[in-house]
Design a protein around this motif. Structure first.
Motif, PDB file in Angstrom:
ATOM      1  N   PHE A 172       1.239  -1.161   2.757  1.00 24.67           N
ATOM      2  CA  PHE A 172       0.540  -2.279   2.131  1.00 24.67           C
ATOM      3  C   PHE A 172      -0.971  -2.110   2.235  1.00 24.67           C
ATOM      4  O   PHE A 172      -1.486  -1.503   3.177  1.00 24.67           O
ATOM      5  N   THR A 173      -1.649  -2.680   1.256  1.00 24.05           N
ATOM      6  CA  THR A 173      -3.111  -2.698   1.270  1.00 24.05           C
ATOM      7  C   THR A 173      -3.664  -4.115   1.204  1.00 24.05           C
ATOM      8  O   THR A 173      -4.853  -4.325   1.415  1.00 24.05           O
ATOM      9  N   THR A 174      -2.804  -5.099   0.921  1.00 26.14           N
ATOM     10  CA  THR A 174      -3.253  -6.495   0.865  1.00 26.14           C
ATOM     11  C   THR A 174      -2.273  -7.377   1.631  1.00 26.14           C
ATOM     12  O   THR A 174      -1.074  -7.081   1.724  1.00 26.14           O
ATOM     13  N   THR A 175      -2.781  -8.479   2.151  1.00 24.09           N
ATOM     14  CA  THR A 175      -1.944  -9.434   2.876  1.00 24.09           C
ATOM     15  C   THR A 175      -0.931 -10.084   1.959  1.00 24.09           C
ATOM     16  O   THR A 175       0.229 -10.295   2.345  1.00 24.09           O
ATOM     17  N   ASP A 176      -1.329 -10.405   0.747  1.00 22.68           N
ATOM     18  CA  ASP A 176      -0.416 -11.063  -0.194  1.00 22.68           C
ATOM     19  C   ASP A 176       0.826 -10.222  -0.462  1.00 22.68           C
ATOM     20  O   ASP A 176       1.922 -10.769  -0.671  1.00 22.68           O
ATOM     21  N   ALA A 177       0.681  -8.913  -0.437  1.00 24.66           N
ATOM     22  CA  ALA A 177       1.817  -8.042  -0.704  1.00 24.66           C
ATOM     23  C   ALA A 177       2.833  -8.068   0.443  1.00 24.66           C
ATOM     24  O   ALA A 177       4.021  -7.787   0.235  1.00 24.66           O
TER      25      ALA A 177
ATOM     26  N   LYS B 266      -3.955  -6.269   9.891  1.00 20.12           N
ATOM     27  CA  LYS B 266      -4.552  -5.300   8.971  1.00 20.12           C
ATOM     28  C   LYS B 266      -3.408  -4.744   8.127  1.00 20.12           C
ATOM     29  O   LYS B 266      -2.474  -4.134   8.667  1.00 20.12           O
ATOM     30  N   PRO B 267      -3.402  -4.980   6.813  1.00 14.76           N
ATOM     31  CA  PRO B 267      -2.228  -4.637   5.998  1.00 14.76           C
ATOM     32  C   PRO B 267      -1.747  -3.198   6.175  1.00 14.76           C
ATOM     33  O   PRO B 267      -0.535  -2.941   6.159  1.00 14.76           O
ATOM     34  N   GLU B 268      -2.673  -2.269   6.366  1.00  9.10           N
ATOM     35  CA  GLU B 268      -2.277  -0.869   6.529  1.00  9.10           C
ATOM     36  C   GLU B 268      -1.476  -0.629   7.806  1.00  9.10           C
ATOM     37  O   GLU B 268      -0.824   0.410   7.952  1.00  9.10           O
TER      38      GLU B 268
ATOM     39  N   LYS C  32     -11.801  -5.748  13.168  1.00  5.46           N
ATOM     40  CA  LYS C  32     -10.725  -5.456  12.225  1.00  5.46           C
ATOM     41  C   LYS C  32     -11.056  -4.235  11.375  1.00  5.46           C
ATOM     42  O   LYS C  32     -10.181  -3.437  11.029  1.00  5.46           O
ATOM     43  N   LYS C  33     -12.336  -4.066  11.089  1.00  5.17           N
ATOM     44  CA  LYS C  33     -12.762  -2.962  10.236  1.00  5.17           C
ATOM     45  C   LYS C  33     -12.940  -1.677  11.020  1.00  5.17           C
ATOM     46  O   LYS C  33     -12.550  -0.591  10.569  1.00  5.17           O
TER      47      LYS C  33
END
Length: 372
Positions: free
Chosen positions: A202-207, A249-251, A296-297
């Motif tokens: 995943f790359t986004t939280t929504d996903a 973190k989505p990743e 987070k980054k």
């Protein structure tokens, strides 16, 4: 003289939450919680755990100063569905005065006896996703955002009051320089081909959100065999999702599915937010959130928060896929070490997952039990 107060007003509850900030002031290893997050956890109108639990909060005063706190808890789902007549205590913090500890624990005993419980255990929260245990070894390393920290005398207080060890938890760390990923990559390729397993990244939280309920169902199934486990219900899923999704973190979320699209394994890792929490000093605003965004980054240490495997699939090597995918993500973000959150010493299925990573146990913690 020790005076006990029930924290049943907003002012007293604020004092309850903020007492550790004074007790551990300038301690380099203590990690403060977010004050509002703690208040929401104790709020019956916000935390769905209270549909099946009750809790009371107490402060101890001596010569006009707060010298301790404790939460007395009954998880009725545990009592009624598992037959464990247990009263819990948690959020226990105290100065080095065993008389204060004894007075606070007496309030826990009162709740237990009133409801015909036969023993007390703690420190622990409402459920398996809450913090747990008194630190007994490893006081010289910074805590994590999902663990309590305490002074060495906590253990001494409980043992002097007749408590005995109930459960032992291990925290460990391993370095990525110790990992030869090649065998895992080969195994992952073979397992994918043989069983049709595949990983969703995943790359986004929504996903991520559409899969969260299925993940919690698998969490309940994979941990159900542990004697201490209390399942997460439907309402709690939403609360936990809202509480933690912003920190993910989505990743660092990996879901493994079989060829029919059924989730068979999940892994969730978080960046280490310990130093960010120390800098935020309990508040996200006005500037605390900036420390979280930075952590987070950019981070070189991560926290292995949860891993779950379908018991029917545990002998198929599915973790090789998870580790290969995490290794790709960690290499991309420069992660050097991974902290494993408290794991039951008796949970050999989890211990075996990590054995080839040569983990170093750096902290031990335990819950204590006493008959009523």
């Amino acid at each position: 003289m020790i005076t006990l107060l029930e924290a049943n007003t907003p002012q007293l509850m604020n004092a309850f939450v903020k007492f550790p900030f004074e007790l551990y002031k300038n301690n380099p290893y203590w990690v403060p919680p977010l004050i509002q997050d703690e208040l929401d956890t104790f709020d019956r109108s916000k935390n769905p755990v209270f549909a099946n639990a009750e809790a009371y909060y107490y402060l101890a005063q001596k010569e006009g100063e707060i010298v301790g706190r404790i939460a007395a808890i009954i998880n009725w789902e545990e009592v009624n569905n598992q037959g464990k007549r247990k009263v819990r205590f948690g959020w226990w913090d105290v100065v080095d005065d065993i008389a204060v500890t004894e007075a606070l624990l007496e309030k826990v005993y009162e709740l237990g006896r009133l409801n015909t419980m036969d023993h007390v255990e703690g420190p622990m929260g409402f459920s398996n996703l809450d913090k747990v245990g008194v630190v007994t070894e490893g006081f010289d390393r910074i805590a994590s955002m999902i663990t309590w920290y305490n002074y060495p005398y906590y253990k001494e207080h409980l043992e002097q009051l007749g408590y005995r060890k109930e459960k032992e938890y291990l925290e460990s760390v391993f370095s990525f320089s110790n990992i030869d990923i090649a065998p895992y990559a080969r195994a992952a390729t073979y397992i994918k081909e043989r069983y049709g397993f595949y990983c969703k990244n995943f790359t986004t939280t929504d996903a991520i959100l559409p899969y969260i309920d299925e993940m919690f169902d698998l969490f309940n199934k994979s941990y159900a065999r542990l004697a201490s486990f209390v399942a997460i219900n439907e309402v709690q899923k939403s609360f936990i999702k809202e509480k933690y999704i912003g920190l993910v973190k989505p990743e660092y979320v990996k879901f493994i599915f079989d060829k029919n699209g059924k989730m068979v394994c999940f892994g969730i890792v978080m960046p280490s937010f310990s130093e960010a929490l120390q800098k935020a000093k309990g508040k996200l605003f006005p500037f605390g959130f900036l420390h979280f965004l930075k952590a987070k980054k950019r981070h070189n240490e991560v926290l292995f928060y949860l891993i779950g495997i379908d018991p029917d699939q545990q002998n198929k090597g599915v973790t090789a896929i998870v580790f290969e995918e995490f290794h790709k993500s960690f290499s991309k973000h420069g992660v050097q070490s991974c902290i494993r959150t408290p794991e039951l010493e008796e949970n050999m299925a989890i211990q075996n997952i990590w054995k080839n990573f040569r983990p170093e146990v750096f902290r031990r913690r335990r819950t204590y039990r006493k008959s009523l």
